[in-house]
Write a protein that holds these residues in place. Structure first.
Motif, PDB file in Angstrom:
ATOM      1  N   LEU A 171     -35.766  76.451 -46.918  1.00 20.94           N
ATOM      2  CA  LEU A 171     -35.733  77.728 -47.636  1.00 20.94           C
ATOM      3  C   LEU A 171     -34.564  77.824 -48.598  1.00 20.94           C
ATOM      4  O   LEU A 171     -34.632  78.543 -49.602  1.00 20.94           O
ATOM      5  N   ASN A 172     -33.492  77.118 -48.312  1.00 16.90           N
ATOM      6  CA  ASN A 172     -32.306  77.185 -49.170  1.00 16.90           C
ATOM      7  C   ASN A 172     -32.184  76.024 -50.150  1.00 16.90           C
ATOM      8  O   ASN A 172     -31.398  76.115 -51.101  1.00 16.90           O
ATOM      9  N   ASN A 173     -32.948  74.956 -49.936  1.00 17.61           N
ATOM     10  CA  ASN A 173     -32.752  73.761 -50.761  1.00 17.61           C
ATOM     11  C   ASN A 173     -33.976  73.306 -51.550  1.00 17.61           C
ATOM     12  O   ASN A 173     -33.842  72.565 -52.524  1.00 17.61           O
ATOM     13  N   SER A 174     -35.161  73.727 -51.148  1.00 23.01           N
ATOM     14  CA  SER A 174     -36.370  73.260 -51.814  1.00 23.01           C
ATOM     15  C   SER A 174     -36.576  73.955 -53.162  1.00 23.01           C
ATOM     16  O   SER A 174     -36.181  75.117 -53.333  1.00 23.01           O
ATOM     17  N   SER A 175     -37.242  73.270 -54.071  1.00 20.55           N
ATOM     18  CA  SER A 175     -37.613  73.887 -55.346  1.00 20.55           C
ATOM     19  C   SER A 175     -38.795  74.830 -55.173  1.00 20.55           C
ATOM     20  O   SER A 175     -39.036  75.700 -56.005  1.00 20.55           O
ATOM     21  N   LYS A 176     -39.563  74.658 -54.093  1.00 18.54           N
ATOM     22  CA  LYS A 176     -40.648  75.562 -53.730  1.00 18.54           C
ATOM     23  C   LYS A 176     -40.450  75.966 -52.263  1.00 18.54           C
ATOM     24  O   LYS A 176     -41.196  75.532 -51.381  1.00 18.54           O
ATOM     25  N   PRO A 177     -39.455  76.774 -52.006  1.00 18.74           N
ATOM     26  CA  PRO A 177     -39.023  77.008 -50.620  1.00 18.74           C
ATOM     27  C   PRO A 177     -40.084  77.623 -49.717  1.00 18.74           C
ATOM     28  O   PRO A 177     -40.287  77.167 -48.593  1.00 18.74           O
ATOM     29  N   LEU A 178     -40.757  78.682 -50.178  1.00 13.30           N
ATOM     30  CA  LEU A 178     -41.741  79.326 -49.323  1.00 13.30           C
ATOM     31  C   LEU A 178     -42.927  78.407 -49.045  1.00 13.30           C
ATOM     32  O   LEU A 178     -43.389  78.299 -47.899  1.00 13.30           O
ATOM     33  N   GLU A 179     -43.413  77.745 -50.079  1.00 10.32           N
ATOM     34  CA  GLU A 179     -44.551  76.856 -49.902  1.00 10.32           C
ATOM     35  C   GLU A 179     -44.223  75.727 -48.936  1.00 10.32           C
ATOM     36  O   GLU A 179     -44.987  75.440 -48.003  1.00 10.32           O
ATOM     37  N   ASP A 180     -43.074  75.086 -49.141  1.00  8.27           N
ATOM     38  CA  ASP A 180     -42.722  73.929 -48.313  1.00  8.27           C
ATOM     39  C   ASP A 180     -42.406  74.336 -46.869  1.00  8.27           C
ATOM     40  O   ASP A 180     -42.787  73.637 -45.919  1.00  8.27           O
ATOM     41  N   ALA A 181     -41.708  75.459 -46.706  1.00  7.62           N
ATOM     42  CA  ALA A 181     -41.378  75.918 -45.350  1.00  7.62           C
ATOM     43  C   ALA A 181     -42.641  76.275 -44.579  1.00  7.62           C
ATOM     44  O   ALA A 181     -42.773  75.955 -43.390  1.00  7.62           O
ATOM     45  N   ARG A 182     -43.576  76.917 -45.254  1.00 10.36           N
ATOM     46  CA  ARG A 182     -44.810  77.308 -44.578  1.00 10.36           C
ATOM     47  C   ARG A 182     -45.646  76.081 -44.203  1.00 10.36           C
ATOM     48  O   ARG A 182     -46.241  76.041 -43.118  1.00 10.36           O
ATOM     49  N   ARG A 183     -45.704  75.094 -45.075  1.00  9.40           N
ATOM     50  CA  ARG A 183     -46.446  73.870 -44.737  1.00  9.40           C
ATOM     51  C   ARG A 183     -45.863  73.213 -43.492  1.00  9.40           C
ATOM     52  O   ARG A 183     -46.590  72.787 -42.600  1.00  9.40           O
ATOM     53  N   HIS A 184     -44.553  73.126 -43.449  1.00  9.93           N
ATOM     54  CA  HIS A 184     -43.898  72.541 -42.281  1.00  9.93           C
ATOM     55  C   HIS A 184     -44.202  73.361 -41.034  1.00  9.93           C
ATOM     56  O   HIS A 184     -44.536  72.814 -39.977  1.00  9.93           O
ATOM     57  N   ALA A 185     -44.120  74.685 -41.143  1.00 10.51           N
ATOM     58  CA  ALA A 185     -44.329  75.553 -39.984  1.00 10.51           C
ATOM     59  C   ALA A 185     -45.752  75.438 -39.450  1.00 10.51           C
ATOM     60  O   ALA A 185     -45.972  75.462 -38.235  1.00 10.51           O
ATOM     61  N   MET A 186     -46.734  75.304 -40.331  1.00 11.28           N
ATOM     62  CA  MET A 186     -48.129  75.250 -39.889  1.00 11.28           C
ATOM     63  C   MET A 186     -48.392  74.050 -38.990  1.00 11.28           C
ATOM     64  O   MET A 186     -49.259  74.100 -38.112  1.00 11.28           O
ATOM     65  N   THR A 187     -47.669  72.961 -39.187  1.00 14.93           N
ATOM     66  CA  THR A 187     -47.857  71.796 -38.313  1.00 14.93           C
ATOM     67  C   THR A 187     -47.326  72.053 -36.912  1.00 14.93           C
ATOM     68  O   THR A 187     -47.701  71.360 -35.963  1.00 14.93           O
ATOM     69  N   LEU A 188     -46.449  73.068 -36.764  1.00 19.05           N
ATOM     70  CA  LEU A 188     -45.943  73.454 -35.446  1.00 19.05           C
ATOM     71  C   LEU A 188     -46.822  74.505 -34.789  1.00 19.05           C
ATOM     72  O   LEU A 188     -46.838  74.629 -33.570  1.00 19.05           O
ATOM     73  N   TYR A 189     -47.533  75.271 -35.608  1.00 14.49           N
ATOM     74  CA  TYR A 189     -48.379  76.331 -35.076  1.00 14.49           C
ATOM     75  C   TYR A 189     -49.699  75.799 -34.535  1.00 14.49           C
ATOM     76  O   TYR A 189     -50.382  76.497 -33.783  1.00 14.49           O
ATOM     77  N   ARG A 190     -50.103  74.611 -34.951  1.00 14.49           N
ATOM     78  CA  ARG A 190     -51.331  73.992 -34.456  1.00 14.49           C
ATOM     79  C   ARG A 190     -50.966  72.717 -33.687  1.00 14.49           C
ATOM     80  O   ARG A 190     -49.794  72.429 -33.451  1.00 14.49           O
ATOM     81  N   THR A 191     -51.964  71.956 -33.299  1.00 18.79           N
ATOM     82  CA  THR A 191     -51.755  70.708 -32.557  1.00 18.79           C
ATOM     83  C   THR A 191     -52.492  69.580 -33.267  1.00 18.79           C
ATOM     84  O   THR A 191     -53.399  69.828 -34.083  1.00 18.79           O
ATOM     85  N   PRO A 192     -52.150  68.322 -32.972  1.00 16.82           N
ATOM     86  CA  PRO A 192     -52.917  67.203 -33.539  1.00 16.82           C
ATOM     87  C   PRO A 192     -54.405  67.313 -33.225  1.00 16.82           C
ATOM     88  O   PRO A 192     -55.256  67.042 -34.086  1.00 16.82           O
ATOM     89  N   GLU A 193     -54.738  67.731 -31.991  1.00 18.33           N
ATOM     90  CA  GLU A 193     -56.142  67.862 -31.596  1.00 18.33           C
ATOM     91  C   GLU A 193     -56.850  68.945 -32.401  1.00 18.33           C
ATOM     92  O   GLU A 193     -58.023  68.792 -32.777  1.00 18.33           O
ATOM     93  N   SER A 194     -56.149  70.053 -32.661  1.00 16.35           N
ATOM     94  CA  SER A 194     -56.729  71.136 -33.438  1.00 16.35           C
ATOM     95  C   SER A 194     -57.050  70.684 -34.856  1.00 16.35           C
ATOM     96  O   SER A 194     -58.127  70.971 -35.394  1.00 16.35           O
ATOM     97  N   LEU A 195     -56.123  69.959 -35.465  1.00 19.66           N
ATOM     98  CA  LEU A 195     -56.347  69.485 -36.830  1.00 19.66           C
ATOM     99  C   LEU A 195     -57.443  68.424 -36.881  1.00 19.66           C
ATOM    100  O   LEU A 195     -58.240  68.396 -37.830  1.00 19.66           O
TER     101      LEU A 195
END
Length: 329
Positions: A171-195
């Motif tokens: 959020l403090n270092n990316s050129s697209k902070p919201l987009e990149d942070a949310r992409r990272h977070a979504m991989t924690l909100y789901r599981t490998p099996e779900s994807l």
């Protein structure tokens, strides 16, 4: 805007020692305030007070003749200060690192006092909202009849803190902070099996995997509806949950909390691990009889509390069955 009401709290002192004026916004649904048992609903990280109705994020659970029946209950929902829901820039918070989940619970407690509410039938919240529910119970141990933390924990584990640290860096270092942070977070909100179940390595266009397109969509969508300062604030609150701070043991706090505690965990949650909740249940059960635990079975991980509504309703129905709740005269 959106039927928001406000409680102005001047010169609020955070645990870090900073003083700030806070405009605490909220919404109510169902029976008029003061005429029925009250359910406080705490929103999750990118949520808000708009729990039902148009764009309501918990429409499947709350409403007319639903599990949390608005014909019988008053539903109250505060916005976590700084979440940006009212689109008023002055209400965003720059010094987000000065705040903790305990500060938010204290602000909610002040809001309840201003509304002349001294008893809650239930407090329910998922993820960070559930953590704030724990904090509120620790602050006001006689306030709540039913404490219902869902897909959360009474503390931010090292795993949570580590991932929030990464989110803060993005959020403090990316050129697209919201987009990149949310992409990272979504991989924690789901599981490998779900994807795997959802995408199966399928591709859409331009040789882009559908899972990549899905992550891009969630990143872009959040960027279009959320403010960077708000995401920083919410991430900070997530990393600072800890009801047993200041040297207090969880067992000692639990003895003081009069509420029935209903822990709801998710067997596949990669963020708030179910093992932590089961350990909490065993620990609390040794000093407190009125503690239960229920587990949602799902491959969808942390997000299952927003997906597996039938299982959630089954776990909650005994608590909220209208026939068992006495209406306020």
């Amino acid at each position: 805007m959106r039927n928001l009401k406000y409680i102005d709290i001047s010169k609020f002192e955070t645990k870090s020692g900073e003083t700030i004026d806070v405009s605490l916004s909220y919404q109510t649904f169902g029976v008029n305030l003061g005429s029925a048992p009250i359910i406080l609903v705490n929103h999750a990280l990118t949520g808000n007070s708009n729990v039902i109705g148009e764009s309501g994020w918990w429409n499947d659970l709350i409403g007319d003749n639903k599990c949390l029946d608005t014909n019988y209950y008053t539903v109250l929902a505060f916005n976590i200060p700084g979440n940006g829901f009212d689109n008023i820039n002055e209400n965003l918070i720059d010094n987000y690192r000065d705040f903790t989940a305990r500060d938010i619970a204290e602000l909610f407690a002040i809001g309840l006092e201003r509304l002349n509410i001294n008893q809650l039938y239930a407090v329910i919240g998922g993820s960070v909202g559930g953590g704030i529910a724990w904090e509120l119970a620790a602050l006001r141990p006689n306030l709540i009849e039913h404490l219902i933390p869902i897909a959360t924990d009474w503390k931010s584990t090292d795993w949570i803190i580590a991932n929030c640290h990464i989110q803060d860096a993005i959020l403090n270092n990316s050129s697209k902070p919201l987009e990149d942070a949310r992409r990272h977070a979504m991989t924690l909100y789901r599981t490998p099996e779900s994807l795997t179940q959802k995408f199966g390595r399928s591709k859409k266009i331009h040789n882009l995997f559908n899972v990549e397109s899905w992550l891009n969509y969630h990143g872009d969508n959040l960027s279009n509806r959320f403010h960077l300062k708000a995401y920083k604030m919410m991430n900070q609150i997530l990393r600072t949950i800890n009801v047993a701070e200041d040297g207090y043991a969880l067992k000692d706090l639990a003895k003081k909390i009069t509420a029935d505690i209903h822990i709801i965990t998710i067997n596949s949650d990669l963020l708030f691990k179910p093992e932590e909740n089961w350990n909490t249940y065993v620990e609390l059960k040794s000093v407190k009889e009125n503690v239960t635990i229920g587990e949602i079975k799902s491959i969808h991980g942390h997000d299952a509390f927003l997906i597996e509504y039938q299982q959630l309703v089954k776990l909650l129905r005994p608590i909220f069955c209208a026939k068992t709740v006495k209406m306020i005269a």
